[in-house]
Design a protein around this motif. Sequence first.
Motif, short mmCIF file in Angstrom:
data_model
loop_
_atom_site.label_atom_id
_atom_site.label_comp_id
_atom_site.label_asym_id
_atom_site.label_seq_id
_atom_site.Cartn_x
_atom_site.Cartn_y
_atom_site.Cartn_z
N ASP A 190 -14.18 93.35 -37.40
CA ASP A 190 -13.94 94.57 -38.17
C ASP A 190 -14.28 95.82 -37.36
OD1 ASP A 190 -13.16 92.96 -40.21
OD2 ASP A 190 -14.83 93.41 -41.56
N GLY A 191 -13.29 96.68 -37.16
CA GLY A 191 -13.52 97.94 -36.47
C GLY A 191 -13.50 97.87 -34.96
N TRP A 192 -13.11 96.72 -34.38
CA TRP A 192 -13.12 96.56 -32.93
C TRP A 192 -11.70 96.41 -32.39
CZ3 TRP A 192 -17.61 97.55 -30.66
CH2 TRP A 192 -18.81 97.31 -31.36
N MET A 193 -11.50 96.92 -31.17
CA MET A 193 -10.25 96.72 -30.43
C MET A 193 -10.57 95.90 -29.19
SD MET A 193 -7.87 98.47 -32.12
CE MET A 193 -6.62 98.16 -30.89
N PHE A 194 -9.71 94.93 -28.89
CA PHE A 194 -9.94 94.02 -27.78
C PHE A 194 -8.82 94.15 -26.74
CE2 PHE A 194 -11.57 92.25 -31.73
CZ PHE A 194 -12.88 91.95 -31.40
N LYS A 195 -9.20 94.42 -25.50
CA LYS A 195 -8.22 94.46 -24.41
C LYS A 195 -8.00 93.05 -23.90
CE LYS A 195 -7.06 97.02 -20.19
NZ LYS A 195 -6.60 95.91 -19.35
N LEU A 196 -6.75 92.58 -23.97
CA LEU A 196 -6.44 91.21 -23.61
C LEU A 196 -6.02 91.10 -22.14
CD1 LEU A 196 -4.28 90.18 -26.72
CD2 LEU A 196 -6.76 90.02 -26.44
N PRO A 197 -6.25 89.96 -21.52
CA PRO A 197 -5.69 89.72 -20.19
C PRO A 197 -4.17 89.86 -20.25
CG PRO A 197 -7.30 88.03 -20.76
CD PRO A 197 -7.07 88.82 -22.00
N GLU A 198 -3.57 90.33 -19.18
CA GLU A 198 -2.14 90.63 -19.19
C GLU A 198 -1.30 89.41 -19.59
OE1 GLU A 198 1.38 92.35 -16.23
OE2 GLU A 198 -0.70 92.17 -15.53
N TYR A 199 -1.61 88.26 -19.03
CA TYR A 199 -0.80 87.07 -19.32
C TYR A 199 -0.85 86.73 -20.81
CZ TYR A 199 0.68 82.24 -19.70
OH TYR A 199 1.31 81.08 -20.10
N GLN A 200 -2.05 86.71 -21.38
CA GLN A 200 -2.17 86.35 -22.79
C GLN A 200 -1.53 87.40 -23.69
OE1 GLN A 200 -6.52 85.48 -23.19
NE2 GLN A 200 -5.81 83.39 -23.56
N GLY A 201 -1.78 88.68 -23.39
CA GLY A 201 -1.21 89.74 -24.20
C GLY A 201 0.30 89.74 -24.17
N SER A 202 0.87 89.58 -22.98
CA SER A 202 2.32 89.59 -22.85
C SER A 202 2.96 88.43 -23.59
CB SER A 202 2.69 89.54 -21.36
OG SER A 202 4.10 89.48 -21.20
N LEU A 203 2.37 87.26 -23.48
CA LEU A 203 2.95 86.10 -24.16
C LEU A 203 2.89 86.25 -25.68
CD1 LEU A 203 2.68 82.44 -23.11
CD2 LEU A 203 2.30 83.02 -25.50
N LEU A 204 1.75 86.67 -26.20
CA LEU A 204 1.62 86.81 -27.65
C LEU A 204 2.55 87.90 -28.19
CD1 LEU A 204 -2.26 86.49 -27.94
CD2 LEU A 204 -0.56 84.83 -28.72
N LEU A 205 2.81 88.92 -27.39
CA LEU A 205 3.70 90.01 -27.82
C LEU A 205 5.16 89.62 -27.79
CD1 LEU A 205 3.89 93.09 -28.57
CD2 LEU A 205 4.23 93.48 -26.11
#
Length: 317
Positions: free
Chosen positions: A298-313
């Motif tokens: 709650d109330g937090w933003m998480f910067k994801l590794p590029e590979y994981q973020g790109s795949l999930l997006l």
Amino acid sequence: MNAKFAKWMGLVFLASLALGISAFYYRGHLDVKSVEYKPVFGEFSGTGVNGIKHIRLQNSTSDTNLLLENDIWIVSEEDGYYANMKLLDSLLKFIQNAIYYSKISDNEKDYEKYGVGEQGENAGTLLTLYLKEKEFQIILGKMSPDYFYTYIRFPGQKDIWMVDTGFQAPRKRYSWLEQPILSYRADDVEAVSANWQVQRMLRGGEFKNSVNIDTPILPILEQLSALYAEKVIKGYDFKEGAFAQKRELVIKNYGGLITFLKIYSDGSNYWATIKISTDNLPTLAISDYIKNNRLRYDGWMFKLPEYQGSLLLNYNP
């Protein structure tokens, strides 16, 4: 008489010489023998570890401050997000139990070999402990090949020690964050939806789409099994308007847990928010899980590794 006296004096001289050599050798190793098998961290060892409220770890890639606030360990540089308690417990046990085992070298050329230098890529991690008005510093190096021991050196001293108890300090600050941020076993996931939807009828069965066709989503499940954060900030610091690409994944687990994972991207950086909820009939275990983990999200933003973020997006089954 003179010959006997001379012989006697010769024996006395040899005995004195032997005694002197022995004494010199002993004095040269006195410091070593006086600390072997004794606690490395002095008054910070044993129950003294309970008084530590601040730990700083510095190396060539990061400077991390761990603070104990309201009985909770946090990472100061990450907006006060929760520290990785499994890793921190290992460090505290190392501080509590480490004893001198043997002196390895006092040659500066060996610093790189044992990872106890103060500069460069292979430099050690400078560990600073704060206890009330006192502080204690030590350079943590590599672990021994069998992982039972750690090489250490004190700043300003040349001696390299091998200490009994293995601990390897990670070099990246994100390792000190409570990780992973999500960890769902593939068999626990019942359904996933985005601009598409898949679901399975039986635990461990095949996922099917809306027209009942088998639709594998293994790449998505792999990310959900161990999703990591490279950085954490408080939500009000996040500039949502700068991120044109967005997607929300809704993950439903057996037992009633529902996770809303929203991904944001500007084309090169990937951030996420996580919210957890339940369906109408959650199990007691799921209710407890939400109670114990909601503050992590709650109330937090998480910067994801590029590979994981790109795949999930971008992944579409």
